[in-house]
Design a protein around this motif. Sequence first.
Motif, PDB file in Angstrom:
ATOM      1  N   UNK A 246     -56.837 -59.454  -6.063  1.00  0.00           N
ATOM      2  CA  UNK A 246     -55.715 -60.105  -5.409  1.00  0.00           C
ATOM      3  C   UNK A 246     -54.828 -60.816  -6.422  1.00  0.00           C
ATOM      4  N   UNK A 247     -55.427 -61.378  -7.484  1.00  0.00           N
ATOM      5  CA  UNK A 247     -54.653 -62.129  -8.466  1.00  0.00           C
ATOM      6  C   UNK A 247     -53.764 -61.228  -9.305  1.00  0.00           C
ATOM      7  N   UNK A 248     -54.088 -59.931  -9.389  1.00  0.00           N
ATOM      8  CA  UNK A 248     -53.281 -59.037 -10.201  1.00  0.00           C
ATOM      9  C   UNK A 248     -52.033 -58.561  -9.479  1.00  0.00           C
ATOM     10  N   UNK A 249     -51.921 -58.865  -8.198  1.00  0.00           N
ATOM     11  CA  UNK A 249     -50.777 -58.430  -7.409  1.00  0.00           C
ATOM     12  C   UNK A 249     -50.094 -59.638  -6.791  1.00  0.00           C
ATOM     13  N   UNK A 250     -48.791 -59.753  -7.011  1.00  0.00           N
ATOM     14  CA  UNK A 250     -47.999 -60.804  -6.376  1.00  0.00           C
ATOM     15  C   UNK A 250     -47.527 -60.254  -5.032  1.00  0.00           C
ATOM     16  N   UNK A 251     -48.199 -60.671  -3.975  1.00  0.00           N
ATOM     17  CA  UNK A 251     -47.896 -60.120  -2.658  1.00  0.00           C
ATOM     18  C   UNK A 251     -46.455 -60.370  -2.240  1.00  0.00           C
ATOM     19  N   UNK A 252     -45.874 -61.448  -2.714  1.00  0.00           N
ATOM     20  CA  UNK A 252     -44.503 -61.784  -2.315  1.00  0.00           C
ATOM     21  C   UNK A 252     -43.480 -60.798  -2.868  1.00  0.00           C
ATOM     22  N   UNK A 253     -43.879 -60.027  -3.872  1.00  0.00           N
ATOM     23  CA  UNK A 253     -42.935 -59.090  -4.490  1.00  0.00           C
ATOM     24  C   UNK A 253     -43.102 -57.661  -3.977  1.00  0.00           C
ATOM     25  N   UNK A 254     -44.020 -57.470  -3.057  1.00  0.00           N
ATOM     26  CA  UNK A 254     -44.206 -56.129  -2.512  1.00  0.00           C
ATOM     27  C   UNK A 254     -43.154 -55.829  -1.448  1.00  0.00           C
ATOM     28  N   UNK A 255     -42.650 -54.607  -1.470  1.00  0.00           N
ATOM     29  CA  UNK A 255     -41.719 -54.167  -0.433  1.00  0.00           C
ATOM     30  C   UNK A 255     -42.552 -53.604   0.714  1.00  0.00           C
ATOM     31  N   UNK A 256     -42.669 -54.361   1.776  1.00  0.00           N
ATOM     32  CA  UNK A 256     -43.481 -53.947   2.927  1.00  0.00           C
ATOM     33  C   UNK A 256     -42.632 -53.569   4.137  1.00  0.00           C
ATOM     34  N   UNK A 257     -41.310 -53.555   3.965  1.00  0.00           N
ATOM     35  CA  UNK A 257     -40.430 -53.175   5.057  1.00  0.00           C
ATOM     36  C   UNK A 257     -40.656 -54.040   6.275  1.00  0.00           C
ATOM     37  N   UNK A 258     -40.732 -53.420   7.419  1.00  0.00           N
ATOM     38  CA  UNK A 258     -40.949 -54.151   8.667  1.00  0.00           C
ATOM     39  C   UNK A 258     -42.422 -54.195   9.066  1.00  0.00           C
ATOM     40  N   UNK A 259     -43.306 -53.679   8.200  1.00  0.00           N
ATOM     41  CA  UNK A 259     -44.735 -53.658   8.521  1.00  0.00           C
ATOM     42  C   UNK A 259     -45.353 -55.040   8.336  1.00  0.00           C
ATOM     43  N   UNK A 260     -46.353 -55.333   9.147  1.00  0.00           N
ATOM     44  CA  UNK A 260     -47.034 -56.619   9.042  1.00  0.00           C
ATOM     45  C   UNK A 260     -47.882 -56.672   7.781  1.00  0.00           C
ATOM     46  N   UNK A 261     -48.079 -57.867   7.256  1.00  0.00           N
ATOM     47  CA  UNK A 261     -48.900 -58.046   6.055  1.00  0.00           C
ATOM     48  C   UNK A 261     -50.090 -58.965   6.327  1.00  0.00           C
ATOM     49  N   UNK A 262     -50.274 -59.350   7.558  1.00  0.00           N
ATOM     50  CA  UNK A 262     -51.375 -60.237   7.929  1.00  0.00           C
ATOM     51  C   UNK A 262     -52.358 -59.477   8.818  1.00  0.00           C
ATOM     52  N   UNK A 263     -53.648 -59.754   8.674  1.00  0.00           N
ATOM     53  CA  UNK A 263     -54.620 -59.161   9.600  1.00  0.00           C
ATOM     54  C   UNK A 263     -54.202 -59.441  11.037  1.00  0.00           C
ATOM     55  N   UNK A 264     -54.277 -58.414  11.852  1.00  0.00           N
ATOM     56  CA  UNK A 264     -53.766 -58.516  13.208  1.00  0.00           C
ATOM     57  C   UNK A 264     -54.910 -58.585  14.221  1.00  0.00           C
ATOM     58  N   UNK A 265     -55.084 -59.736  14.884  1.00  0.00           N
ATOM     59  CA  UNK A 265     -56.121 -59.807  15.930  1.00  0.00           C
ATOM     60  C   UNK A 265     -55.853 -58.749  16.997  1.00  0.00           C
ATOM     61  N   UNK A 266     -56.881 -58.036  17.380  1.00  0.00           N
ATOM     62  CA  UNK A 266     -56.729 -56.953  18.342  1.00  0.00           C
ATOM     63  C   UNK A 266     -57.000 -57.486  19.741  1.00  0.00           C
ATOM     64  N   UNK A 267     -55.976 -57.468  20.554  1.00  0.00           N
ATOM     65  CA  UNK A 267     -56.116 -57.895  21.945  1.00  0.00           C
ATOM     66  C   UNK A 267     -55.668 -56.749  22.849  1.00  0.00           C
TER      67      UNK A 267
END
Length: 417
Positions: free
Chosen positions: A42-63
């Motif tokens: 995780x430390x080798x990647x700066x998540x804030x600089x990733x281009x994730x478009x409109x996709x979520x980047x957080x674990x999504x609780x399944x309901x």
Amino acid sequence: MRYGTGRLRSARIRLRAVAAAALAVSALASAGCASNSNATAAQTVDLSKLDTGSYTTKPTPITATDAVEAGRMTEALRLGNAMPLPMEIDPALTHNDGGVNPFTHISDVLRAEMKGGHSAFGWLNEAAFTNDPAGFVAGFATAARTDADESLGYRLTDVVMVFDSDGDAAAAAAAEGADGFLDFGFGTGEPAQSSAHPAAHLSWLPGDQCLASFYPTGKYLILTLVNNTENFYAKISDLPDLIAKSDKTIDVTADKLKSFQPTALAQVDSLPVDPQGLLRLTLPRPAGDQTAHAFDGVLDGHGALHTESDVVLARSLYDKAGVDAVAYGAGALYRTRDANAAKDFVKSNVDKFLHRIDSPPGLPSAFCVKYHGPDVHAFPFTCSVVYGRFVATVWSQQQQDVFQRISAQYAMLANGK
């Protein structure tokens, strides 16, 4: 009756893209550029600089918005885990051939798919499938061929439908088995009889060398379709062989189902939507997305082999890496034995038609390929990445989209540690 590849559009390419990714990650690790720990990764990647478009980047609780429908899908996936692989019925059935469908409504795998020639039910008359039969809970379909060339060997489709009672299963078998096939120049089918399974309702097309068998056993309806295309082209008629193959399918499938405990329809709403907590870590499928498997859920290491086109290779690779579950959403998330197993997952058989392309900006550990080959159904772009004990793979028609998908999937895993 000719069949297409169904929803299994790029399993072989996906698997071999994972192979290439594993090689790349292993090389990075040996060079000191990767670590076994999630924290270091995780430390080798700066998540804030990733281009994730409109996709979520957080674990999504399944309901579940519809607990009954969600429960029926869980039941369908449980059924898939219990069913035999086609090659466990006949070792010659080594080429999985689409038709892989956990389903909660008959219409999910019949009418829409039939228009493209990919129905798990072949060209059976849809009259009895207009509505779900009484007491129907869930089903699972799988199919395979003995040869990659559709004009050689034979194709087997094995479908199991679970019902709320023995009577419901028997009634559905009688009703559905009576309608035969749609007439595409071979007639609508002739009655046949199995001495091994006299309760089965059989219909066959002599002109197409195809046999359908509806066999009720307890709460299950086992539907088998055997289509010998090689005999069709050779103008050989062999009903006894078709019946023997159908009987063997029924025997092996019924035996496997002895270990399965079906859930009553009134209780399916109590089944957990995400029993292993893997879907929450899997990139959600965008609304309307029907790529590849077109279902969301988790299969265990055995059940997931139904989705792999090269099942012999996949089984070997799964066993070596200790793959015990695969989650499906906007991609596939493989859970291996440990971090080292994830890095070593699939080290050979990289497809010659896969050509390496640049990784997404900010995610150098992702391994991406573009497909240049004869499979017109293959997705052009595939990306894989390893995180801890997980191997994630996504695919798309567009390079930017596949970059955004793998970046978002990586972020989900990193944020879920």
